[in-house]
Design a protein around this motif. Sequence first.
Motif, PDB file in Angstrom:
ATOM      1  N   THR A  67      95.185 111.077  -3.210  1.00 27.56           N
ATOM      2  CA  THR A  67      94.659 112.206  -3.707  1.00 27.56           C
ATOM      3  C   THR A  67      93.601 111.744  -4.999  1.00 27.56           C
ATOM      4  N   ALA A  68      92.443 112.215  -4.780  1.00 29.56           N
ATOM      5  CA  ALA A  68      91.492 111.951  -5.900  1.00 29.56           C
ATOM      6  C   ALA A  68      91.566 112.838  -6.718  1.00 29.56           C
ATOM      7  N   CYS A  69      91.744 114.284  -6.727  1.00 29.16           N
ATOM      8  CA  CYS A  69      91.944 115.033  -7.797  1.00 29.16           C
ATOM      9  C   CYS A  69      93.034 116.164  -7.397  1.00 29.16           C
ATOM     10  N   ARG A  70      93.798 116.928  -7.972  1.00 30.24           N
ATOM     11  CA  ARG A  70      94.296 118.214  -7.551  1.00 30.24           C
ATOM     12  C   ARG A  70      94.511 119.055  -8.728  1.00 30.24           C
ATOM     13  N   ASP A  71      94.189 120.447  -8.350  1.00 30.15           N
ATOM     14  CA  ASP A  71      94.326 121.610  -9.287  1.00 30.15           C
ATOM     15  C   ASP A  71      94.684 122.728  -8.604  1.00 30.15           C
ATOM     16  N   GLU A  72      94.814 123.522  -9.217  1.00 32.29           N
ATOM     17  CA  GLU A  72      95.403 125.077  -8.532  1.00 32.29           C
ATOM     18  C   GLU A  72      94.547 125.211  -7.300  1.00 32.29           C
ATOM     19  N   SER A  73      93.484 125.286  -7.616  1.00 31.11           N
ATOM     20  CA  SER A  73      92.548 125.918  -6.600  1.00 31.11           C
ATOM     21  C   SER A  73      91.712 124.908  -5.639  1.00 31.11           C
ATOM     22  N   LEU A  74      91.873 123.609  -6.402  1.00 34.50           N
ATOM     23  CA  LEU A  74      90.979 122.554  -5.544  1.00 34.50           C
ATOM     24  C   LEU A  74      91.726 121.360  -5.602  1.00 34.50           C
ATOM     25  N   GLN A  75      91.525 120.769  -4.313  1.00 41.32           N
ATOM     26  CA  GLN A  75      92.245 119.513  -4.152  1.00 41.32           C
ATOM     27  C   GLN A  75      91.039 118.615  -3.132  1.00 41.32           C
ATOM     28  N   VAL A  76      91.339 117.419  -3.825  1.00 40.34           N
ATOM     29  CA  VAL A  76      90.570 116.408  -2.966  1.00 40.34           C
ATOM     30  C   VAL A  76      91.287 115.177  -2.470  1.00 40.34           C
ATOM     31  N   LEU A  77      91.477 114.993  -1.256  1.00 39.98           N
ATOM     32  CA  LEU A  77      92.304 114.073  -0.686  1.00 39.98           C
ATOM     33  C   LEU A  77      91.071 113.138  -0.018  1.00 39.98           C
ATOM     34  N   TYR A  78      91.565 111.734   0.286  1.00 40.23           N
ATOM     35  CA  TYR A  78      90.519 110.672   0.951  1.00 40.23           C
ATOM     36  C   TYR A  78      91.520 109.739   1.643  1.00 40.23           C
ATOM     37  N   GLN A  79      90.895 109.135   2.424  1.00 41.19           N
ATOM     38  CA  GLN A  79      91.485 107.763   3.310  1.00 41.19           C
ATOM     39  C   GLN A  79      90.371 107.006   3.557  1.00 41.19           C
ATOM     40  N   SER A  80      90.760 105.664   3.280  1.00 36.49           N
ATOM     41  CA  SER A  80      89.629 104.700   3.586  1.00 36.49           C
ATOM     42  C   SER A  80      89.525 104.473   5.089  1.00 36.49           C
ATOM     43  N   CYS A  81      88.239 104.601   5.324  1.00 40.93           N
ATOM     44  CA  CYS A  81      87.760 104.353   6.719  1.00 40.93           C
ATOM     45  C   CYS A  81      87.182 102.909   7.165  1.00 40.93           C
ATOM     46  N   ASP A  82      87.518 102.264   6.042  1.00 40.98           N
ATOM     47  CA  ASP A  82      87.159 100.676   6.277  1.00 40.98           C
ATOM     48  C   ASP A  82      88.375  99.921   6.807  1.00 40.98           C
ATOM     49  N   ALA A  83      88.288  99.304   8.134  1.00 38.70           N
ATOM     50  CA  ALA A  83      89.295  98.562   8.523  1.00 38.70           C
ATOM     51  C   ALA A  83      89.730  97.352   7.665  1.00 38.70           C
ATOM     52  N   LEU A  84      89.104  97.041   6.938  1.00 36.91           N
ATOM     53  CA  LEU A  84      89.261  95.871   6.214  1.00 36.91           C
ATOM     54  C   LEU A  84      90.057  96.015   4.824  1.00 36.91           C
ATOM     55  N   GLN A  85      89.479  97.423   3.856  1.00 31.02           N
ATOM     56  CA  GLN A  85      90.509  97.818   2.625  1.00 31.02           C
ATOM     57  C   GLN A  85      90.845  99.205   2.246  1.00 31.02           C
ATOM     58  N   ASP A  86      91.596  99.253   1.610  1.00 29.71           N
ATOM     59  CA  ASP A  86      91.528 100.573   0.869  1.00 29.71           C
ATOM     60  C   ASP A  86      91.087 100.664  -0.304  1.00 29.71           C
ATOM     61  N   PHE A  87      90.833 101.639  -1.023  1.00 30.82           N
ATOM     62  CA  PHE A  87      90.333 101.405  -2.407  1.00 30.82           C
ATOM     63  C   PHE A  87      90.843 102.763  -3.355  1.00 30.82           C
ATOM     64  N   GLY A  88      90.437 102.595  -4.467  1.00 28.16           N
ATOM     65  CA  GLY A  88      90.788 103.903  -5.486  1.00 28.16           C
ATOM     66  C   GLY A  88      89.685 104.676  -6.039  1.00 28.16           C
ATOM     67  N   LEU A  89      89.890 105.858  -6.214  1.00 27.93           N
ATOM     68  CA  LEU A  89      89.060 106.862  -6.368  1.00 27.93           C
ATOM     69  C   LEU A  89      89.678 107.906  -7.042  1.00 27.93           C
ATOM     70  N   SER A  90      89.117 108.294  -8.386  1.00 30.14           N
ATOM     71  CA  SER A  90      89.809 109.379  -8.890  1.00 30.14           C
ATOM     72  C   SER A  90      88.440 110.195  -9.669  1.00 30.14           C
ATOM     73  N   VAL A  91      88.720 111.646  -9.730  1.00 27.41           N
ATOM     74  CA  VAL A  91      87.806 112.660 -10.113  1.00 27.41           C
ATOM     75  C   VAL A  91      88.371 113.103 -11.482  1.00 27.41           C
ATOM     76  N   ASP A  92      87.661 113.040 -12.612  1.00 21.09           N
ATOM     77  CA  ASP A  92      88.328 113.546 -13.719  1.00 21.09           C
ATOM     78  C   ASP A  92      88.639 114.890 -13.926  1.00 21.09           C
ATOM     79  N   GLN A  93      87.816 115.723 -13.453  1.00 22.68           N
ATOM     80  CA  GLN A  93      88.051 116.988 -13.588  1.00 22.68           C
ATOM     81  C   GLN A  93      88.152 117.703 -12.304  1.00 22.68           C
ATOM     82  N   CYS A  94      89.070 118.637 -12.005  1.00 23.23           N
ATOM     83  CA  CYS A  94      89.086 119.155 -10.641  1.00 23.23           C
ATOM     84  C   CYS A  94      88.940 120.659 -10.764  1.00 23.23           C
ATOM     85  N   LEU A  95      87.549 120.987 -10.779  1.00 22.75           N
ATOM     86  CA  LEU A  95      87.445 122.373 -10.907  1.00 22.75           C
ATOM     87  C   LEU A  95      86.492 122.805  -9.978  1.00 22.75           C
TER      88      LEU A  95
END
Lengths: 159, 841
Positions: free
Chosen positions: A28-56
Amino acid sequence: MQVLMAAFLVCTLLSPQGRGGEAWPTHTACRDESLQVLYQSCDALQDFGLSVDQCLKQVKPNINIRFGIILREDIKELFLDIALFSKGLSILNFSYPICEVDQPKFSFCGRRKGEQISYAGPVYNSGFEIPEGEYQVLLQLYTQDRSTVACANATILCS
Amino acid sequence: MMPHTRLAAALILAMAFFFCLRSESWDPCVQVVFNISYQCMELNLYRIPDNIPTSTKILDLSFNHLNHLNSHSFSNFPELQMLDLSRCEIQMIEDDAYQGLNHLSTLILTGNPIQSLAVGAFSGLSSLQKLVAVETNLASLEDFPIGHLKTLRELNVAHNLIHSFKFPEYFSNLPNLEHLDLSNNKIENIYHEDLKVLHQMRLLNLSLDLSLNPLDFIEPGTFKEIKLNELTLRSNFNSTHVMKICIQGLAGLKINRLVLGEFKNERILESFDRSVLEGLCNLTFEQFRIAYFSEFPKDDTGLFNCLVNVSVISLLSLDLDSLEALPKDCRWQHLELTNCNFKQFPTLKLNSLKKFVFIDNKHMSTFTKFELPNLQFLDLKRNHLSFKGCCSHTNFGTSKLKHLDLSFNDVITMSSNFLGLEQLEHLDFQHSNLKQANDFSVFLSLRNLRYLDISYTNTQVVFHGIFVGLVSLQTLRMAGNSFQNNLLPDIFTELTNLTILDLSKCQLERVSQMAFHSLPKLQVLNMSHNKLLSLDALPYKPLHSLQILDCSFNRIMESKEQELQHLPRSLALLNLTQNDFACVCEHQSFLQWVKDQRQLLVGAEQMMCTQPLDMQDMPVLSFRNATCQMNKMIISVSVLTILLVSVAGALVYKFYFHLMLLAGCKKYGRGESTYDAFVIYSSQDEDWVRNELVKNLEEGVPPFQLCLHYRDFIPGVAIAANIIQEGFHKSRKVIVVVSQHFIQSRWCIFEYEIAQTWQFLCSRAGIIFIVLQKLEKSLLRQQVGLYRLLNRNTYLEWEDSVLGRHIFWRRLRKALLDGKPWRPEGTADADSRQQEATAST
């Protein structure tokens, strides 16, 4: 039985990720009442971290994001491709040069394989409101010779 | 029981751990170049693989779990030149770990959490030129045991924990050091003492990167009389005050290139004071670059006073929007203004300027004239410029221009044919909207031009003299334009020196036969992404130097094989991928040519069929000629069969009765005859038959049974069938009564012909001719066969005299008796009749 279960658990956690086999977990990159951003790495080699400060729903100009990854490629040049889909239809395609040879714009430009790069800062955008719905975003970071640095399938749920 | 289960569980647990933790895979490394280069990245290796050839020169072991490097770890690879150990979790490197690697020139240790580095860890690396130790927990250069690496040129220790800028004593041992990257460390203060080594020795060519260090203080005089090649200070200062002090601290430095600035994501300065750059007056430098200061002043008043003597200056991503107040005695030769805020062209009065790069200024709209008399190189790309009246020397105030780049702009209207710009060698208009380029010979005076790019300029070539004058042109790029009628005409007449021509995405459907006739030096021709329907090789025939021809992404279905022979012999690569090949037998010779020329064709395996449907998306190479041979065979066989069947049909139709006869012959065989003779006669002669023949033969002794159509034919059956089945099949002999009427009757002739066949097929010698009356020879001759037969065979002639009759009947009876089976019942009948007769008497 519990011992066996424990052994199994430890085993799955410690065993190295099968290359190219299973898909990476969805974050989950960010989650709020009305907005939710989910992501999944599509690189076979690695996962990575991502976050968004405001979820508006009303996206403010220059939202801050955090992003971290260990490089598997030298990034003399780095490009970002964004493709936005809604209900399977392509809405937006966008390609943006992040690092160019002669002018390292960001501090991670020119970094080499094995280095850990992180970005915490604004994404330069003008403010806009996300219309209700479900969107798929394909984000791809790649180098001068089209090797993937990071790839993410993101889902934006806006209600 | 309990202890047993526990023991089992413990065992399973132990085994699970064993397998999980030591799940070392033995995947073979990827061989990049045989015996030379191997890639073992991320293979879960716990030790250095031993199945790699000793001749390996390049070895990538990154992203494994080596943990610990023992001494002589790489003694198996004495030839190694490049060793990548990035992210190998190496914590300890023992003495002599790299011993024996006398040819190693590059060693990469990025991202290893090194805790223990033995003093002799790098011993033996007698040729090492590049050492990368980024993110290796390095705390100080002093302890870094590299003092003996005399050949070292590049040392990258970025992103470590180094606090001190002190150049260790051993640097005096590294006379070849050219690059030292200390960026992203913890250096705060720089003291005079730190550069003592540099004072003692001269590292004239050293480039030093100190970016992302939180610099706070540079002791004045530290860099006095120090010479460097390059110094980079980006995102170092947290206030203008500190920046000012530090720049003052650089006083006395002689340097080729100085880079100041910030990174877009590492901006620290909140304001930028004009006085910051004042300290630069105490430095001597040739090139200056300043980039990404967020609060940079908008105008240049007083900013560049200390940059008067600089020859190359680059200003990147600054808020600067004017350059009006430049010092008068500026000696700048190269000026680069990228991604700044200019709303109009800076009115530069720089007589010294030779190169001006002004790109990515987003707020520009119109081009205004300027005066730079010594300018040779002008790059104005990506400015959203509209340019009316391009181009002559009055636009730029120079006639020395050699390089002009106006690409990625707005509308550029051509109104002059480069008057006074005859020295131009490089001209780029790509992705700008070129107007009026077709109205006259725009490039007429550019006899020195080597490179011309008008790709994607919305040009529709109508005027055939568009390229007149470009006698020196070597490269012409004009992709993404169009031609009248989508036909490539003969427009390259004067371009005899052309070596590269790009005509991709021009919607071309046809190429004029003369299009390339004057390009003997052309080596590369790109015709991809057009709409060519077939590969017509004739136009390419005059291209004697052509090496690469790209016809990919067209609609080529086929080509004539005889035409393909016209392709230039010099051709080394031909790209025909992504076309609409029709893999049908009709184009068999072309498809065979594709197979034969696999060496010539780029990506021959990727050439796909689009027709017919069953071959869609199949490789062209998979087309088999055998299918065509099969088809040919099928066609010829079927034609032959039809022919035979129809011939047979016709024959059957014609010889139907003969066949019936043949079938009858087989069926009835010999002997079983009902009648002694079948009489063929004309109905006109019926009186004679009834009164003479029947009377004499049937009522005489022995009696003969005659087959007569008026009496023996079965009603309801076709006459022909009766003739054959009743007449011929059931009779032993055939009596033909030849007369004038006989010859004139078609039925009689038919019966006679059948009789002949009957005689032949059933191999019976059974036709007895009776000539009833003298025949006129002329009439008889009409029936050739009969005439000949009567000439050759003995026949009976009817004579109406007593003696003649007697002889006639005797001869006839004799003929009929021949082959008549002895019929006892017949005689028995006669006997019984005789007996009855006697009895009754």
